[in-house]
Structure formats: C-alpha cells, structure tokens
Enzyme design. Sequence first.
Site, PDB file in Angstrom:
ATOM      1  N   SER A  10      26.704 -17.110  15.795  1.00  0.00           N
ATOM      2  CA  SER A  10      27.098 -17.665  14.511  1.00  0.00           C
ATOM      3  C   SER A  10      25.941 -17.873  13.555  1.00  0.00           C
ATOM      4  O   SER A  10      26.104 -17.806  12.341  1.00  0.00           O
ATOM      5  CB  SER A  10      27.831 -19.003  14.727  1.00  0.00           C
ATOM      6  OG  SER A  10      28.990 -18.809  15.512  1.00  0.00           O
ATOM      7  N   THR A  11      24.754 -18.168  14.065  1.00  0.00           N
ATOM      8  CA  THR A  11      23.618 -18.473  13.205  1.00  0.00           C
ATOM      9  C   THR A  11      22.408 -17.651  13.597  1.00  0.00           C
ATOM     10  O   THR A  11      22.339 -17.072  14.691  1.00  0.00           O
ATOM     11  CB  THR A  11      23.239 -19.967  13.280  1.00  0.00           C
ATOM     12  OG1 THR A  11      22.721 -20.246  14.590  1.00  0.00           O
ATOM     13  CG2 THR A  11      24.454 -20.851  13.018  1.00  0.00           C
TER      14      THR A  11
END
Length: 295
Positions: free
Chosen positions: A10-11
């Site tokens: 996600s990051t």
Amino acid sequence: MALIGYARVSTEDQTPLPQAEALRAAGCAEIHEEQASGGNRARPVLARVLDRIRRGDTLLVVRIDRLARSLSHLLEIIERLEAKGAFFRSLQDPIDTASPQGKFTLQVLGAAAEFERALIRERTQAGLKSARAQGRIGGNPGLRARDPAAIRKVRIARADSYVARLNETAEDWVPHVRRLRPDMAWEDVLRIVNAGLPAGRPAWTQARLLRAVNRYVSEGFLPATVLGRARRVEADDRLPALVAAIKGADPSITLQAICDRLEAMRERTPRGRSRWQPSSVRMLLERAGRLGLLP
C-alpha cells in the site's frame, strides 16, 4: 499454462519482497509487483496482468487482500479470469478456482454477497417506511434549506461516488485508452472497448467514455495526452490499425479470435463483407507490420 504472481503493497515504506519470495517458491513463472491502495481499483499493473493473462494460466496471490479489498471486487476479477479460461488461487486462503473445493468456496462467497445486498435493501426500505409513518420527510434538511455547505458536501459525495463506480469498471477500458489514445480515433477505441466487455456488462457510449476519461485525467489516473487530437489515418490504413490494436491488447490472440472480435464490432472486411476470414486478418496484420503499427 503458467503461474502468474501478483504482489501489492500500500505504501512506499512497505516492500513486496516477502510476497514475491512466497510466490516464487510456489512456482510462479513471472511476478508483477505494484504499490497502490487496496481500495483503488484503477491499478495499472493489475489491469495489464488481467488483460494479458491467457487460457489455462493461474493468477496467484499470497492473500486475498493483496488482490481486492471488497468481496464484489474479488468476484468481479475472478469472473474476468473465468471468461478467459484462466484460474485464481490464494496461498493463504481456501480459494483455488481450478479445484472443486475452491469453486464451492467461491459460490459461498457469492451467496454471502447477494445476502448482504438483500439485507441492505430490506433495512433501507424499512427505515423509509418507518420515517414516513412518523411524518418525517426524507432527504437532506440542508439541501431543502439551500445551505451552501450542505450543497457542497453533496456535490463532493456525488463526485466520489462517480469515481468509485468508474473504478469498478476501470479494467475494462483504462488499458485500451492508455494504449490507443491519441493514436486512434475515439470511435474505434469505443468499439474495441465494447467488443471486449464481459458478458452482461452494458456497452459504453462515446459520451459516457469521454466523461470517464476526462474524470480520470483530472484525478491523475490517466495522462492528459489521451485527450489530444487523434492523428490523421488514411482510409486504407484504418483496418490495419484496428487489427494491430486488437493484436496489441492480446499478443497471443488467434486469427480466428480476431475475426470474432471484428464481427462483434460489426466491422466490414476490406471487400465490404460481414463475415471475416483468418486470411484477411493475416493480410491486414502483415500490412500493419509494414506500416510500423505492431509493437
């Protein structure tokens, strides 16, 4: 038949390495990595994987949440894979659409999703009926009073809802738009998009597609260049360009499958006939190659 791995984080602070190692150990011939939010369905790497996966291949993930964050999105992806004759498997979840047990689990998930939708409809109808019985008027009080802040909130909510709906179908049209525009006219892009839609999916109109593309450009999901003026294509070069676009979307597609796609688009042969033959497609592909239209 190949195992194709998909790993998502996600990051930027996270690394897909543990997922990639697990997928490699499971025998994946190729692994595609992506950094994107799970709630965002417009993921270019996943879109390319789904666009290029072939019959008999299996899409493999470590966990279901690496592929989809909602049951509806998961079922939609699996439906696209099944339409191509491909399979889906999760290493840490009991889903393998190539096995009877995995198919049964999928059927249970589908039934649960439909039950959840039915409950939401029932609760909504009951709430509206109760409100009417108590003399309450439905709707937003701020909107009835024409409050600017309330109107602004509703507009933002509607805009977010529109983007969310677009995200549900992004895999059907974003890869084509990204690959074909602005080299191809919108009319032909539209026909290619509609010819490749899953069964039961409503066809796009040009106005609806342009609105969706403009919105994705404004959100930064597509480059502004896709809205540029299409290059001029001579009449004799249009069919080779069209066939090259179909071949570019799926390099493994057969000549007969291209014929079927052209007939679904109601495209006429160079001689004006409605039925296509593989020999005609082969001739157009050879011409597309000479024109430099094939990758």
